[in-house]
Design a protein around this motif. Structure first.
Motif, PDB file in Angstrom:
ATOM      1  N   ASP A   1       0.872  -1.174   0.000  1.00  0.00           N
ATOM      2  CA  ASP A   1       0.000   0.000   0.000  1.00  0.00           C
ATOM      3  C   ASP A   1       0.911   1.227   0.000  1.00  0.00           C
ATOM      4  N   PHE A   2       0.990   1.899  -1.131  1.00  0.00           N
ATOM      5  CA  PHE A   2       1.931   3.001  -1.259  1.00  0.00           C
ATOM      6  C   PHE A   2       1.471   4.282  -0.560  1.00  0.00           C
ATOM      7  N   THR A   3       0.355   4.224   0.159  1.00  0.00           N
ATOM      8  CA  THR A   3      -0.026   5.355   1.011  1.00  0.00           C
ATOM      9  C   THR A   3       0.546   5.196   2.413  1.00  0.00           C
ATOM     10  N   ARG A   4       1.147   4.040   2.688  1.00  0.00           N
ATOM     11  CA  ARG A   4       1.753   3.770   3.988  1.00  0.00           C
ATOM     12  C   ARG A   4       3.248   3.556   3.808  1.00  0.00           C
ATOM     13  N   PRO A   5       4.056   3.843   4.849  1.00  0.00           N
ATOM     14  CA  PRO A   5       5.513   3.693   4.710  1.00  0.00           C
ATOM     15  C   PRO A   5       5.930   2.289   4.276  1.00  0.00           C
ATOM     16  N   VAL A   6       6.937   2.257   3.428  1.00  0.00           N
ATOM     17  CA  VAL A   6       7.449   1.015   2.850  1.00  0.00           C
ATOM     18  C   VAL A   6       8.934   0.899   3.167  1.00  0.00           C
ATOM     19  N   GLY A   7       9.383  -0.308   3.420  1.00  0.00           N
ATOM     20  CA  GLY A   7      10.809  -0.570   3.544  1.00  0.00           C
ATOM     21  C   GLY A   7      11.334  -1.055   2.202  1.00  0.00           C
ATOM     22  N   VAL A   8      12.122  -0.234   1.520  1.00  0.00           N
ATOM     23  CA  VAL A   8      12.698  -0.598   0.222  1.00  0.00           C
ATOM     24  C   VAL A   8      14.099  -1.159   0.486  1.00  0.00           C
ATOM     25  N   LEU A   9      14.335  -2.382   0.031  1.00  0.00           N
ATOM     26  CA  LEU A   9      15.591  -3.073   0.306  1.00  0.00           C
ATOM     27  C   LEU A   9      16.393  -3.248  -0.973  1.00  0.00           C
ATOM     28  N   THR A  10      17.641  -2.819  -0.961  1.00  0.00           N
ATOM     29  CA  THR A  10      18.545  -3.024  -2.099  1.00  0.00           C
ATOM     30  C   THR A  10      19.870  -3.507  -1.526  1.00  0.00           C
ATOM     31  N   ALA A  11      19.906  -4.765  -1.129  1.00  0.00           N
ATOM     32  CA  ALA A  11      21.076  -5.306  -0.441  1.00  0.00           C
ATOM     33  C   ALA A  11      21.969  -6.060  -1.412  1.00  0.00           C
ATOM     34  N   GLY A  12      23.134  -5.499  -1.681  1.00  0.00           N
ATOM     35  CA  GLY A  12      24.110  -6.170  -2.520  1.00  0.00           C
ATOM     36  C   GLY A  12      23.712  -6.308  -3.967  1.00  0.00           C
ATOM     37  N   VAL A  13      22.987  -5.343  -4.509  1.00  0.00           N
ATOM     38  CA  VAL A  13      22.541  -5.457  -5.898  1.00  0.00           C
ATOM     39  C   VAL A  13      22.908  -4.258  -6.775  1.00  0.00           C
ATOM     40  N   PHE A  14      23.077  -3.080  -6.190  1.00  0.00           N
ATOM     41  CA  PHE A  14      23.277  -1.906  -7.035  1.00  0.00           C
ATOM     42  C   PHE A  14      24.641  -1.865  -7.694  1.00  0.00           C
ATOM     43  N   HIS A  15      25.586  -2.709  -7.261  1.00  0.00           N
ATOM     44  CA  HIS A  15      26.853  -2.760  -7.995  1.00  0.00           C
ATOM     45  C   HIS A  15      26.674  -3.433  -9.358  1.00  0.00           C
ATOM     46  N   PHE A  16      25.479  -3.951  -9.645  1.00  0.00           N
ATOM     47  CA  PHE A  16      25.181  -4.480 -10.976  1.00  0.00           C
ATOM     48  C   PHE A  16      24.441  -3.460 -11.846  1.00  0.00           C
ATOM     49  N   VAL A  17      24.215  -2.271 -11.320  1.00  0.00           N
ATOM     50  CA  VAL A  17      23.538  -1.210 -12.077  1.00  0.00           C
ATOM     51  C   VAL A  17      24.604  -0.304 -12.690  1.00  0.00           C
ATOM     52  N   SER A  18      24.643  -0.260 -14.002  1.00  0.00           N
ATOM     53  CA  SER A  18      25.684   0.509 -14.688  1.00  0.00           C
ATOM     54  C   SER A  18      25.408   2.012 -14.597  1.00  0.00           C
ATOM     55  N   PRO A  19      26.441   2.831 -14.765  1.00  0.00           N
ATOM     56  CA  PRO A  19      26.218   4.278 -14.806  1.00  0.00           C
ATOM     57  C   PRO A  19      25.231   4.675 -15.894  1.00  0.00           C
ATOM     58  N   GLU A  20      25.236   3.948 -17.022  1.00  0.00           N
ATOM     59  CA  GLU A  20      24.330   4.261 -18.124  1.00  0.00           C
ATOM     60  C   GLU A  20      22.869   4.044 -17.737  1.00  0.00           C
ATOM     61  N   ALA A  21      22.619   3.177 -16.755  1.00  0.00           N
ATOM     62  CA  ALA A  21      21.246   2.927 -16.290  1.00  0.00           C
ATOM     63  C   ALA A  21      20.763   4.018 -15.343  1.00  0.00           C
ATOM     64  N   ASP A  22      21.647   4.977 -15.025  1.00  0.00           N
ATOM     65  CA  ASP A  22      21.308   6.132 -14.180  1.00  0.00           C
ATOM     66  C   ASP A  22      20.795   5.691 -12.809  1.00  0.00           C
ATOM     67  N   PRO A  23      21.688   5.154 -11.964  1.00  0.00           N
ATOM     68  CA  PRO A  23      21.255   4.663 -10.654  1.00  0.00           C
ATOM     69  C   PRO A  23      20.573   5.710  -9.780  1.00  0.00           C
TER      70      PRO A  23
ATOM     71  N   MET B   1      34.047 -10.364 -13.301  1.00  0.00           N
ATOM     72  CA  MET B   1      32.629 -10.243 -13.615  1.00  0.00           C
ATOM     73  C   MET B   1      32.369  -9.697 -15.015  1.00  0.00           C
ATOM     74  N   LYS B   2      33.386  -9.128 -15.652  1.00  0.00           N
ATOM     75  CA  LYS B   2      33.235  -8.690 -17.041  1.00  0.00           C
ATOM     76  C   LYS B   2      32.905  -9.867 -17.957  1.00  0.00           C
ATOM     77  N   LYS B   3      33.282 -11.071 -17.518  1.00  0.00           N
ATOM     78  CA  LYS B   3      33.065 -12.263 -18.334  1.00  0.00           C
ATOM     79  C   LYS B   3      31.727 -12.933 -18.040  1.00  0.00           C
ATOM     80  N   SER B   4      30.905 -12.302 -17.209  1.00  0.00           N
ATOM     81  CA  SER B   4      29.614 -12.869 -16.818  1.00  0.00           C
ATOM     82  C   SER B   4      28.471 -12.063 -17.428  1.00  0.00           C
ATOM     83  N   GLN B   5      27.253 -12.506 -17.168  1.00  0.00           N
ATOM     84  CA  GLN B   5      26.068 -11.750 -17.585  1.00  0.00           C
ATOM     85  C   GLN B   5      25.877 -10.491 -16.759  1.00  0.00           C
TER      86      GLN B   5
END
Length: 267
Positions: free
Chosen positions: A149-171, A209-213
């Motif tokens: 319910d986006f009218t109530r506070p939400v806990g947004v979790l991003t644990a150990g994932v944003f290092h897979f977001v490239s600068p081009e994706a505009d983190p 990791m350059k050699k991975s997906q």
């Protein structure tokens, strides 16, 4: 020869390693394949402390969830949730309050398939198959799940994932979209690899990791601070994993933690 077992989604190429399955292997899980294990061993050569870092990141996630629950959060959006292992967000949260809702988000096929299996009898938790870097799609699906319910506070979790977001994706824009979708009093938990800690090992990991997906993009403390625009960082701010509100005696070396962690409250 590719491996085939009952929980493998139809058409999955098990010969292509994924970061989610690599992480599963580092945590001691069993939902990974030969290609993932080969990549993980190269990862360990570059960063011998990788298994400890994975454990520390998982422990940070637990502490962050419980901190948010202590501050009234009863619904969580777990972005890039990965393959379920012991100590999932819904297990942690629902042990504290059985009426807590959790929506997991991932696009890795094994992560989605296995999450569906373990959540099929839990009406307060679900997995949605979306790319977290496409917030509009994620937020639409999360809302349609009837668990957030986006009218109530939400806990947004991003644990150990944003290092897979490239600068081009505009983190910064990605984080801002989630920030703008949740009300004041919501929280963001964030952790990601940094070149500030063990820079030589981090450079080696990036090469592996350059050699991975899933190539990796470590960030400095200053860059991570920029992602918290619109949030007030809670104490102790942006710190190596073991220094974020540790429980009991802490014997882990923060200089070898590899990852910065932080939690912010939307203001």
């Amino acid at each position: 020869m590719s491996e085939r077992v009952s929980w493998v989604p139809e058409g999955l190429d098990t010969g292509k390693p994924s970061a989610a399955r690599l992480y599963d292997y580092l945590l001691g899980g069993g939902h990974n394949f030969a290609a993932d294990r080969t990549l993980a061993e190269k990862f360990l050569q570059a960063q011998p402390n990788a298994r400890t870092i994975a454990r520390l990141n998982r422990a940070f996630l637990r502490r962050a969830v419980l901190f948010m629950m202590d501050n009234g959060i009863r619904q969580f959006l777990d972005l890039g949730s990965g393959i379920p292992t012991v100590g999932n967000v819904h297990e942690i949260a629902q042990k504290a309050d059985p009426e807590t809702n959790v929506v997991y988000v991932d696009f890795e096929e094994v992560a989605v398939a296995h999450s569906q299996l373990i959540l099929e009898n839990d009406p307060r938790a679900t997995i949605i198959e979306e790319d977290m870097t496409r917030p509009a799609d994620v937020l639409k699906a999360a809302g349609e799940s009837d668990l957030i319910d986006f009218t109530r506070p939400v806990g947004v979790l991003t644990a150990g994932v944003f290092h897979f977001v490239s600068p081009e994706a505009d983190p910064r824009a990605v984080v801002a979209a989630y920030r703008d979708a949740v009300p004041e009093g919501s929280y963001l938990a964030f952790s990601q690899f940094t070149q500030d800690l063990q820079p030589e090992e981090m450079a080696g990991v990036v090469e592996v990791m350059k050699k991975s997906q899933n190539p990796m993009f470590p960030r400095t403390k200053t860059e991570i601070e920029g992602l918290f625009d619109g949030f007030e960082l809670v104490e102790p701010g942006i710190v190596p994993l073991p220094l974020w509100r540790p429980e009991g005696t802490n014997t882990d070396d923060p200089d070898k933690a590899g990852i910065y962690a932080a939690v912010g409250r939307k203001i």
